[in-house]
Motif scaffolding. Structure first.
Motif, PDB file in Angstrom:
ATOM      1  N   PRO A 174       0.791  -1.239   0.000  1.00  0.00           N
ATOM      2  CA  PRO A 174       0.000   0.000   0.000  1.00  0.00           C
ATOM      3  C   PRO A 174       0.823   1.289   0.000  1.00  0.00           C
ATOM      4  O   PRO A 174       0.277   2.357  -0.252  1.00  0.00           O
ATOM      5  N   SER A 175       2.125   1.200   0.284  1.00  0.00           N
ATOM      6  CA  SER A 175       2.941   2.417   0.268  1.00  0.00           C
ATOM      7  C   SER A 175       3.250   2.867  -1.156  1.00  0.00           C
ATOM      8  O   SER A 175       3.776   3.965  -1.360  1.00  0.00           O
ATOM      9  N   GLU A 176       2.925   2.025  -2.126  1.00  0.00           N
ATOM     10  CA  GLU A 176       3.195   2.350  -3.525  1.00  0.00           C
ATOM     11  C   GLU A 176       1.892   2.387  -4.322  1.00  0.00           C
ATOM     12  O   GLU A 176       0.997   1.565  -4.090  1.00  0.00           O
ATOM     13  N   LEU A 177       1.815   3.339  -5.259  1.00  0.00           N
ATOM     14  CA  LEU A 177       0.649   3.420  -6.126  1.00  0.00           C
ATOM     15  C   LEU A 177       0.806   2.471  -7.310  1.00  0.00           C
ATOM     16  O   LEU A 177       1.884   2.384  -7.902  1.00  0.00           O
ATOM     17  N   ALA A 178      -0.269   1.777  -7.623  1.00  0.00           N
ATOM     18  CA  ALA A 178      -0.318   0.942  -8.822  1.00  0.00           C
ATOM     19  C   ALA A 178      -1.217   1.625  -9.845  1.00  0.00           C
ATOM     20  O   ALA A 178      -2.111   2.398  -9.493  1.00  0.00           O
ATOM     21  N   VAL A 179      -0.978   1.354 -11.125  1.00  0.00           N
ATOM     22  CA  VAL A 179      -1.800   1.904 -12.202  1.00  0.00           C
ATOM     23  C   VAL A 179      -2.961   0.947 -12.466  1.00  0.00           C
ATOM     24  O   VAL A 179      -2.782  -0.273 -12.488  1.00  0.00           O
ATOM     25  N   THR A 180      -4.150   1.506 -12.651  1.00  0.00           N
ATOM     26  CA  THR A 180      -5.328   0.694 -12.953  1.00  0.00           C
ATOM     27  C   THR A 180      -5.850   1.027 -14.346  1.00  0.00           C
ATOM     28  O   THR A 180      -5.566   2.094 -14.900  1.00  0.00           O
ATOM     29  N   TYR A 181      -6.610   0.095 -14.891  1.00  0.00           N
ATOM     30  CA  TYR A 181      -7.213   0.263 -16.215  1.00  0.00           C
ATOM     31  C   TYR A 181      -8.718   0.087 -16.073  1.00  0.00           C
ATOM     32  O   TYR A 181      -9.186  -0.879 -15.472  1.00  0.00           O
ATOM     33  N   GLN A 182      -9.473   1.056 -16.610  1.00  0.00           N
ATOM     34  CA  GLN A 182     -10.926   1.036 -16.476  1.00  0.00           C
ATOM     35  C   GLN A 182     -11.565   0.906 -17.855  1.00  0.00           C
ATOM     36  O   GLN A 182     -11.225   1.656 -18.775  1.00  0.00           O
ATOM     37  N   GLN A 183     -12.488  -0.030 -17.960  1.00  0.00           N
ATOM     38  CA  GLN A 183     -13.231  -0.185 -19.206  1.00  0.00           C
ATOM     39  C   GLN A 183     -14.683  -0.516 -18.876  1.00  0.00           C
ATOM     40  O   GLN A 183     -14.980  -1.050 -17.798  1.00  0.00           O
ATOM     41  N   PRO A 184     -15.598  -0.184 -19.778  1.00  0.00           N
ATOM     42  CA  PRO A 184     -17.020  -0.437 -19.504  1.00  0.00           C
ATOM     43  C   PRO A 184     -17.295  -1.923 -19.254  1.00  0.00           C
ATOM     44  O   PRO A 184     -16.705  -2.801 -19.893  1.00  0.00           O
ATOM     45  N   ASP A 185     -18.188  -2.170 -18.316  1.00  0.00           N
ATOM     46  CA  ASP A 185     -18.615  -3.535 -18.005  1.00  0.00           C
ATOM     47  C   ASP A 185     -19.753  -3.909 -18.960  1.00  0.00           C
ATOM     48  O   ASP A 185     -20.842  -3.327 -18.897  1.00  0.00           O
ATOM     49  N   SER A 186     -19.487  -4.863 -19.845  1.00  0.00           N
ATOM     50  CA  SER A 186     -20.490  -5.235 -20.845  1.00  0.00           C
ATOM     51  C   SER A 186     -21.734  -5.845 -20.221  1.00  0.00           C
ATOM     52  O   SER A 186     -22.813  -5.841 -20.823  1.00  0.00           O
ATOM     53  N   THR A 187     -21.601  -6.353 -18.994  1.00  0.00           N
ATOM     54  CA  THR A 187     -22.754  -6.980 -18.333  1.00  0.00           C
ATOM     55  C   THR A 187     -23.578  -5.979 -17.533  1.00  0.00           C
ATOM     56  O   THR A 187     -24.706  -6.273 -17.154  1.00  0.00           O
TER      57      THR A 187
END
Length: 664
Positions: A253-266
């Protein structure tokens, strides 16, 4: 040819010349505009008129205003910009770290040496209070240096978090802009004239994006760009952009991770968020920052933490074998935190995990990951990916893996994981355990003396105790001149001595340990058991020429005699190779040199890539850039064309007037 036709021919020339001058003027005006691609008015001959005398030309028309653009060069430019930006970011960060660490013989390495040297001085004056305080002061200087390095690494990590967050925001702004420009470009339609200004703006945004992160760019038939990360995840597709984000890393948790967001088809209107590993992002300044963190900064914290842990363990272990100034058994001189255990934020079970080092003098320098799949517990080296152990039974303190004893309390659920950091927290937790110089156990827990009635020149000196030390009662050694031996050690004792070393076992038939008065000798006696019996883990040195029957006594140091032998033993930690087969100072020097060499190599690579980028930019500008000399020539040519076309119209007008006058 009729005058009216001359009017038409002159007018087409006049319009085309004016359009050419406008295009050239636009080029000149945008010569310094970033991302501008030079434009060129393309003229074609207008449709002619068939006559009995042949086709008569219809003048000139403008086919299009064409961008001088090379997709091949632009793609090379994007790729090289991304690589150059990545190397530049990595190089700057590692150079800063190298500058913070300093010279291999300075910094923490020099403070190690200063502490050991103060112990060497103490060995010669174990009862001197100021000398003892000098050792404590040297210990405090070392602790401050280690803490300072930990603080610098923590600050660098926080700075990287800030950089990641701001860079992701810039990436999202650019991908939104590109998607909007895609929409405007597509609206023009494939049959319309190319929207040069929109294309320039879009390509400039893609260029800026490639400097932030590595991207793949593909152009669709409608002129829109599809942009994806190197791992294939789409950032822009047509008019839709997909956002990146940041979140505390589930494993740290002391480090930031990159996330990827895409629409949920469901679930329309909802998004699916995926946490990306650092390896999923490459190229651009973001890729360089992540690469520095995973390949240099985190390993540096682990390596330096391992050095601090090994140092404290070796010094404490030896101090605890000695006697302090008050006659008490020594305690730890330094404190260092236990391994960090971080529960994955997505865990669903109720387990907690703790860990201890089985051999802190030689701790692991990689982080470990404990996972449970519902059946098997698996411990993996987080750096190499190597599986260290897997079993259907939980790890336990009695079954250590990779130098770490793991204890699980509670129940792990399938899919749960824990990150174990054996030494990463050592830099911040490292501290001096005492400020009292009398707590330094400078003396051996045993004493040795020659009998006052001895007639020879033989002398005996006690050495430092070793692990498992036991001496419950005095042992008297007697020199037998006829056999050249020292007798009196218990039957079954194992004695090592000589150079090269040899081992001797005391038996009833051979009770005497060989002694050569020529050079003297150092003896180490063990009775390890189990359980260990007296004397065990004790060493002593005999020198000179004893007379036959001379005796020497070795016994417990119950009076707190200050001989300095254990201070010498603590000093000898400086030459110990328990830490990964090398000394602590050499280990630190090797670490500093590795960082420095990597920084130098990356600087060279960044310089070379920057030179390559400049060459590609020059090639691209030779096609798309504005050359003011060339534009001035074109402007003059269009001006002459305009004047000549005006002359055609003027001539046609004169002819027309002549005809009117003749008819009148």
């Amino acid at each position: 040819m009729s005058g009216g036709n001359l009017f038409s021919l002159g007018l087409t020339g006049l319009n085309s010349a004016q359009l050419g001058m406008s295009t050239t003027g636009n080029n000149i005006s945008n010569a310094a505009t970033p991302g501008y691609n030079r434009e060129l008015a393309l003229f074609v001959e207008a449709g002619g008129l068939q006559t009995g005398s042949g086709f008569i030309g219809g003048g000139v028309t403008t086919q299009t205003i064409q961008r001088q653009f090379s997709q091949t060069l632009t793609s090379q430019l994007y790729s090289t910009q991304s690589e150059s930006s990545s190397l530049s970011s990595y190089s700057q960060l590692i150079t800063n770290l190298s500058n913070q660490i300093g010279d291999p013989t300075a910094g923490i390495g020099a403070d190690f040496t200063g502490f050991f040297n103060s112990l060497q001085t103490l060995a010669g004056s174990a009862n001197d209070g100021p000398t003892r305080q000098t050792v404590i002061n040297a210990a405090s200087v070392l602790a401050d240096a280690i803490n300072s390095m930990g603080s610098q690494i923590d600050q660098t990590r926080q700075g990287i978090n800030t950089t990641i967050s701001s860079t992701v925001t810039q990436i999202n702004n650019l991908t939104k802009q590109i998607a909007q420009l895609n929409a405007q470009i597509a609206a023009v339609g494939p049959n319309g004239q190319p929207p040069n200004q929109l294309l320039d703006t879009r390509d400039q945004a893609v260029s800026q994006l490639s400097q932030l992160v590595g991207v793949n760019v593909q152009q669709a038939s409608d002129g829109t760009d599809t942009i994806s990360l190197p791992n294939g995840m789409t950032l822009v597709q047509g008019t839709q952009s997909y956002q990146l984000g940041t979140t505390p890393s589930p494993g740290n948790p002391s480090e930031l991770a990159v996330t990827y967001q895409q629409p949920d088809s469901t679930k329309p209107g909802s998004f699916v968020t995926t946490v990306l590993p650092d390896s999923a992002i490459s190229g651009g300044s973001l890729g360089g920052v992540l690469q520095f963190r995973s390949q240099t900064l985190d390993p540096a914290a682990r390596q330096l933490g391992a050095l601090a842990t090994s140092f404290a363990a070796q010094v404490n272990a030896q101090n605890e074998l000695g006697i302090d100034q008050n006659g008490n058994t020594g305690g730890p001189l330094f404190n260092v935190g236990a391994p960090n255990v971080i529960a994955n934020t997505k865990n669903t079970g109720g387990a907690t995990v703790s860990a201890t080092l089985t051999n802190p003098a030689s701790p692991p320098t990689d982080d470990y990951k404990l996972t449970f799949d519902g059946t098997n517990y698996t411990v993996t080296d987080a750096t190499t990916g190597k599986v260290l152990g897997t079993s259907t039974t939980p790890p336990s303190a009695t079954n250590p893996i990779g130098g770490v004893a793991i204890t699980i309390n509670g129940t792990m659920a399938a899919g749960d994981s824990f990150t174990i950091q054996p030494t990463s927290g050592a830099l911040d937790s490292f501290a001096v355990a005492t400020t009292d110089g009398s707590a330094i156990a400078a003396s051996s827990p045993a004493i040795a003396s020659a009998n006052q009635s001895n007639t020879g020149t033989g002398k005996i000196a006690i050495g430092a105790a070793s692990s498992g030390f036991v001496i419950d009662s005095p042992v008297t050694l007697t020199y037998d001149a006829a056999t050249g031996t020292l007798t009196g050690l218990p039957i079954g004792s194992t004695v090592t001595f000589g150079n090269p070393q040899q081992s001797f076992t005391v038996t009833a038939a051979n009770p005497g340990v060989p002694y050569d008065p020529t050079n003297g000798d150092t003896y180490t006696v063990t009775n390890p058991g189990p359980p260990a019996t007296s004397p065990n883990g004790i060493s002593f040195t005999v020198s000179g020429t004893p007379a036959d029957g001379d005796t020497f006594t070795i016994g417990p140091n119950t009076g707190g005699t200050q001989d300095g032998s254990n201070a010498t033993a603590i000093f000898n930690v400086s030459t110990s190779t328990a830490f990964g087969g090398t000394t602590l100072t050499n280990g630190y020097a090797e670490f500093v040199n590795n960082v420095g060499n990597t920084a130098s190599n990356l600087e060279s690579m960044a310089t070379a890539k920057s030179s390559t980028l400049a060459q590609i930019q020059s090639q691209q500008q030779s096609v798309s850039g504005v050359n003011l000399d060339e534009e001035a020539t074109n402007l003059l040519e269009y001006q002459q064309m305009y004047q000549a076309s005006s002359k055609v119209i003027q001539t046609a007008q004169s002819l027309f007037q002549t005809i009117l006058q003749a008819l009148g």
